[in-house]
Scaffold this motif. Structure first.
Motif, short mmCIF file in Angstrom:
data_model
loop_
_atom_site.label_atom_id
_atom_site.label_comp_id
_atom_site.label_asym_id
_atom_site.label_seq_id
_atom_site.Cartn_x
_atom_site.Cartn_y
_atom_site.Cartn_z
N GLU A 122 -22.25 43.87 -49.32
CA GLU A 122 -22.16 42.49 -49.83
C GLU A 122 -23.44 41.74 -49.49
OE1 GLU A 122 -18.59 40.34 -49.17
OE2 GLU A 122 -17.34 42.12 -49.19
N GLU A 123 -24.54 42.16 -50.11
CA GLU A 123 -25.85 41.52 -49.89
C GLU A 123 -25.88 40.13 -50.49
OE1 GLU A 123 -28.90 42.47 -48.64
OE2 GLU A 123 -29.07 44.64 -48.73
N GLN A 124 -26.79 39.28 -50.01
CA GLN A 124 -27.00 37.98 -50.63
C GLN A 124 -27.64 38.19 -52.00
OE1 GLN A 124 -29.68 36.96 -47.42
NE2 GLN A 124 -31.29 36.57 -48.89
N ASN A 125 -27.51 37.19 -52.86
CA ASN A 125 -28.10 37.30 -54.20
C ASN A 125 -29.61 37.41 -54.10
OD1 ASN A 125 -25.68 37.20 -55.57
ND2 ASN A 125 -25.63 34.97 -55.57
N TYR A 126 -30.18 38.09 -55.09
CA TYR A 126 -31.61 38.40 -55.11
C TYR A 126 -32.37 37.25 -55.76
CZ TYR A 126 -35.59 41.33 -56.62
OH TYR A 126 -36.83 41.88 -56.87
N THR A 128 -35.34 35.66 -57.66
CA THR A 128 -36.47 35.99 -58.52
C THR A 128 -37.31 34.74 -58.76
OG1 THR A 128 -35.26 35.47 -60.54
CG2 THR A 128 -35.10 37.74 -59.73
N ARG A 131 -35.45 32.44 -61.23
CA ARG A 131 -34.34 31.66 -60.66
C ARG A 131 -34.88 30.48 -59.85
NH1 ARG A 131 -29.83 33.13 -56.05
NH2 ARG A 131 -29.10 30.98 -55.87
N ASP A 161 -29.46 32.04 -50.42
CA ASP A 161 -29.80 33.37 -50.91
C ASP A 161 -31.23 33.79 -50.56
OD1 ASP A 161 -27.29 33.62 -52.00
OD2 ASP A 161 -27.88 32.88 -53.98
#
Length: 611
Positions: A122-126, A128, A131, A161
């Motif tokens: 359950e990694e944090q959102n990536y 970019t 974003r 994130d």
């Protein structure tokens, strides 16, 4: 990897580059870091990456709202993102003094706590580039009721994130405190090397940027279509062209020699330079600094609309205040009262203006910037129908220095500030964004002891004593070296300021104070405070003199010495000029040599021999 991510770039790459840039002061090393980043960036997001490097959300002339993020909102976002109380955050902030570093520290703690979640998938959102950049835009455009809560949630979402280093630069961007030490010239070098393989494309890339003052757009065109594609780039209505610049001289004979003996000589009006874009009934006006000033001049918009016969055109001119009762021209200072967001109609009535057009850069679909001045002038005259509010600038063509001087005196007597002498030979094309010997200013204030005022950039400050105790009482000023994109010191200025200037000095420079010498500043003098090279001032002095203390023109005139201004005095802030518009080293060398020549001539006349 997700196809969408392949068309994007991890924001961590940008943040890591920014971190490395903070640690170095070499421009060559800064350029190489940018080259590496650009090469890693997909064409789809290169424009956004370039804007982030500039610390912007787009070019200055676009109507993008300010982010408007204060310390209090960032503290609240940190609290929401990392589960800290505002009291706790404020206490730590008072100790550290850097909200970016604080965000980084909190993010590191979050990563340790989240290691188990990462282990089970359950990694944090990536994050970019798209974003982050698009979220910044949402924050900027969020207005009205409920906008504060939306901004808070958007910032907290990014921080939640983020990796630690990303958190630092997210906060610094929001604060407007990136301070990477990179000017547009360095980015142009990096684009040339990245897409052309060497700096040999630099001139082509710069010309494209000068024609379309949007570095993100230029980078995108190069990345998607190849660097050769920008060779034939034309001006585009609605995108400002960086204005052509002029040199300065005070001797009519020398001026004519510089322009190959014959020139157009036109009035240099004491107003605001405007670039007028006409597309049917739509008019846009851009200032010298490429700001959209259309809304400030509704009367000019209507006058231009009636006067210009072409359907599409880009023209240049000067907006000048005048007295409708006498027809006399008024000063630039009076015109500046028109620079306001409110009571515009009242100002239109109180300070009426005329527009004097002097160049044509686009006529219908014809790019006139590659044409010589006589051709451009004919094009201008063919599409301008003069009226009470719009005229073509008064000019003559001459090869005689006495005629030039008499025209200069006439211009002054009619309220102009001097004349502009413009080459009309076969090389007299419109060199956007460039200063050269195609245009030369001859102004009345050139008859001062130092021949001319100069425009210098404040790079540091010194605290005063006595009545000035506790205040910034003296400023360290620098001239611009465009070849190396560096500002080199030329004088310390402690006179000419009013009490009001001194009282406001610290607040004026507060947003630009940094704790180290800026990478684009070359100084052997250590001020009490270092500034980002942003604010430009008009300075006058008694004379230019050699100095071992200042770095301007160092070793260029004499070994072990630079140029300095003796008895310098502050005149005014030049809000209409950016740092790259400041007086250059080469201009100061020319001024010094002319000064030396006059002294030698005077000595020869009086029979004085140097011992």
């Amino acid at each position: 990897m997700d196809k969408q991510i392949q068309k994007d770039l991890p924001f961590s790459k940008v943040a890591e580059t920014f971190d490395n840039m903070e640690k170095i002061t070499s421009r060559i090393a800064l350029t190489q870091l940018l080259v590496n980043l650009i090469k890693d960036t997909p064409p789809e997001v290169i424009g956004k990456v370039v804007y982030l490097i500039q610390g912007k959300l787009g070019p200055d002339w676009k109507d993008i709202p300010e982010l408007g993020i204060g310390e209090k909102l960032i503290v609240q976002a940190l609290s929401l993102a990392f589960g800290k109380t505002e009291q706790e955050i404020n206490k730590l902030y008072n100790n550290i003094g850097d909200l970016g570093k604080l965000a980084e520290n909190f993010s590191q703690g979050k990563q340790k706590k989240g290691s188990l979640m990462a282990f089970i998938g359950e990694e944090q959102n990536y994050l970019t580039v798209s974003r982050v950049f698009d979220t910044f835009l949402k924050i900027a455009y969020s207005q009205g009721e409920g906008s504060r809560d939306l901004k808070l949630r958007l910032i907290a979402g990014l921080l939640k994130d983020s990796q630690p280093i990303e958190a630092r630069y997210i906060v610094r961007f929001l604060e407007g405190r990136l301070r990477l030490g990179v000017g547009d010239a360095t980015i142009l070098d990096a684009l040339s090397i990245s897409y052309g393989g060497s700096n040999s494309y630099r001139e082509i890339v710069e010309r494209a940027y000068n024609l379309r003052a949007d570095l993100g757009e230029i980078a995108t065109i190069i990345a998607k279509q190849g660097i050769e594609s920008i060779k034939e780039l034309k001006p585009e209505i609605g995108t400002p062209i960086r204005p052509m610049l002029a040199e300065r001289l005070s001797d009519p004979e020398e001026i004519l020699q510089k322009v190959n003996g014959k020139a157009f000589v036109e009035y240099k009006y004491d107003g605001e330079r405007g670039q007028f874009h006409k597309d049917g009934d739509k008019i846009k006006i851009f200032s010298r600094r490429l700001e959209d000033i259309t809304d400030m001049y509704p009367d000019v918009v209507e006058a231009i609309k009636k006067s210009i016969k072409a359907n599409k055109a880009i023209l240049e001119g000067e907006i000048v205040a005048y007295d409708p009762d006498t027809g006399e021209l008024r000063t630039f200072q009076e015109l500046m009262h028109r620079r306001r967001k409110y009571d515009i109609q009242k100002m239109v009535e109180e300070i009426p203006v005329k527009t004097f057009l002097f160049d044509a850069l686009l006529k219908e679909d014809e790019d006139l910037t590659r044409e010589v001045l006589p051709y451009r002038r004919k094009a201008l005259e063919s599409i301008v129908e003069e009226n009470e509010k719009v005229n073509i600038a008064k000019y003559i063509d001459t090869n005689d220095s006495k005629t030039l001087w008499n025209f200069f005196l006439t211009a002054i007597s009619e309220g102009a500030e001097g004349v502009m002498v413009k080459a009309i030979h076969n090389e007299s094309i419109y060199r956007a964004g460039v200063r050269g010997w195609l245009w030369i200013k001859l102004k009345r204030d050139y008859k001062s002891e130092m021949t001319d005022t100069v425009d210098l950039v404040a790079v540091g400050g010194f605290y005063g004593r006595g009545r000035r105790g506790g205040k910034i009482g003296t400023l360290l000023f620098a001239a611009y070296d465009p070849d190396n994109d560096v500002f080199r010191t030329v004088c310390k200025v402690g006179s000419g300021y009013t009490d009001d200037d001194l009282n406001k000095m610290y607040d004026l420079f507060k947003p630009y104070i940094i704790d180290h010498k800026h990478p684009r500043v070359d100084s052997s003098i250590e001020p009490d405070l270092w500034f980002e090279p942003v604010k430009v001032a008009e300075i006058i002095g008694a004379e230019l003199t050699l100095s071992p203390l200042h770095t301007c023109c160092y070793n260029k005139l004499k070994e072990g010495a630079g140029l300095s201004i003796r008895f310098p005095r502050f005149i005014s802030w030049r809000e209409d000029k950016g740092p790259e518009d400041a007086t250059t080293e080469q201009e100061l060398i020319e001024m010094y040599n002319r000064q030396l020549k006059k002294i030698e001539e005077k000595q020869a006349k009086e029979g004085i021999q140097e011992s």
